[in-house]
Design an enzyme around this catalytic site. Structure first.
Site, PDB file in Angstrom:
ATOM      1  N   ILE A   1       1.027  -1.121   0.059  1.00 27.83           N
ATOM      2  CA  ILE A   1       0.161   0.002  -0.044  1.00 27.83           C
ATOM      3  C   ILE A   1       0.795   1.251  -0.146  1.00 27.83           C
ATOM      4  O   ILE A   1       0.751   2.203  -0.701  1.00 27.83           O
ATOM      5  CB  ILE A   1      -0.956  -0.062   1.189  1.00 27.83           C
ATOM      6  CG1 ILE A   1      -2.139  -1.164   1.104  1.00 27.83           C
ATOM      7  CG2 ILE A   1      -1.376   1.275   1.408  1.00 27.83           C
ATOM      8  CD1 ILE A   1      -3.001  -1.312   2.091  1.00 27.83           C
TER       9      ILE A   1
ATOM     10  N   TYR B   1      -1.975  -7.293  16.876  1.00 27.67           N
ATOM     11  CA  TYR B   1      -2.379  -6.549  15.706  1.00 27.67           C
ATOM     12  C   TYR B   1      -3.479  -5.517  15.725  1.00 27.67           C
ATOM     13  O   TYR B   1      -3.456  -4.481  15.493  1.00 27.67           O
ATOM     14  CB  TYR B   1      -2.357  -7.444  14.412  1.00 27.67           C
ATOM     15  CG  TYR B   1      -2.433  -6.602  13.124  1.00 27.67           C
ATOM     16  CD1 TYR B   1      -1.494  -6.065  12.491  1.00 27.67           C
ATOM     17  CD2 TYR B   1      -3.733  -6.584  12.713  1.00 27.67           C
ATOM     18  CE1 TYR B   1      -1.740  -5.261  11.253  1.00 27.67           C
ATOM     19  CE2 TYR B   1      -3.934  -6.047  11.463  1.00 27.67           C
ATOM     20  CZ  TYR B   1      -2.913  -5.321  10.528  1.00 27.67           C
ATOM     21  OH  TYR B   1      -3.230  -4.652   9.485  1.00 27.67           O
TER      22      TYR B   1
END
Length: 262
Positions: free
Chosen positions: A28, A168
């Site tokens: 990304i 996470y």
């Protein structure tokens, strides 16, 4: 109502801006860095990768007609980030835009997770974003304006079925709320801060051969029945960084194919 110009609007034009993108060597971050250049910005490219990822990004930016510099640095080091900002400004000009995409992902059952695995996740994904924003904002405050976008995740909003990644998820939830908090600290000082929370995205991390079964599940669980492509993160990033979002700060933009609606 202010007077309306009949000239074509240039709301998404980033010409005259200098950006710093962390995690610019792949996925990304790489694609958004190229997208910012396509919209007119010069870009400082930062990554800790030791392969040719940054060079590939820089080559594509050059082909787009913009300038870039490559910076090998770790986002867990505040000194390295201060140096990266200083070098970007020295070689490209005053910093006005930043996109922080550097991050890691892994999974492990919470009851079995080693403390070091948890801490490393927080160091890179949360502290790394904080230190990046801190270094970037110091320059932007001197320059009188700026816009920062941090890449979070829909995992900061929901819990992913079948993935044991509490560390996470917590790190990305932290990025979202920390960004809102910084947006309010700097709201009267010319800096906007927003986040993008991607859904399942076809990055190199998610398209490895051993991920085929998991990838199919990702697609089935997403209302649009597919994963996002990295190209689909460029528009949201350009929007939030550009004058098109001049009244937008403290927002988490979900780009998830409808996942969080169900």
């Amino acid at each position: 109502m202010s007077e309306i110009s009949l000239d074509a609007p240039k709301l998404f034009d980033l010409a005259g801006n200098v950006a710093l993108v962390t995690g610019a060597g792949s996925g990304i971050g790489q694609r958004i860095a190229i997208g910012l250049a396509q919209c007119g910005a010069d870009v400082g490219l930062l990554d800790r990768r030791t392969d040719d990822g940054l060079a590939k990004t820089a080559d594509l930016i050059e082909k787009a007609g913009r300038r870039s510099i490559q910076i090998a640095a770790d986002v867990t080091s505040g000194a390295a980030l201060d140096e990266a900002v200083a070098r970007t400004e020295a070689e490209l000009g005053p910093l006005t835009l930043a996109l922080n995409a550097a991050g890691i992902a892994n999974a492990h059952p919470a009851e079995e997770m080693e403390e070091t695995q948890f801490q490393t996740m927080m160091d890179v994904n949360l502290k790394g974003v904080f230190l990046s924003c801190q270094a970037e904002a110091r320059a932007m405050l001197r320059n009188g304006r700026g816009s920062i976008v941090n890449i979070a995740s829909m995992s900061g909003v929901i819990v992913n079925r079948g993935l044991n990644q509490c560390h996470y998820n917590a790190s990305k939830a932290g990025v979202i709320h920390m960004s809102k908090s910084m947006a309010m600290e700097w709201v009267g000082r010319g800096i906007r801060v927003n986040t993008i929370s991607p859904g399942y995205t076809a990055t190199p991390m998610n398209t490895r051969p051993e991920m085929v079964h998991q990838t199919r599940l990702f697609e089935e669980q997403t209302p649009m029945q597919r994963m996002a492509g990295v190209d689909e993160m460029v528009g949201p990033a350009v929007f939030l960084l550009s004058d098109a979002a001049s009244f937008v700060t403290g927002v988490d933009l979900l780009v998830d194919g409808g996942f969080c609606c169900w």
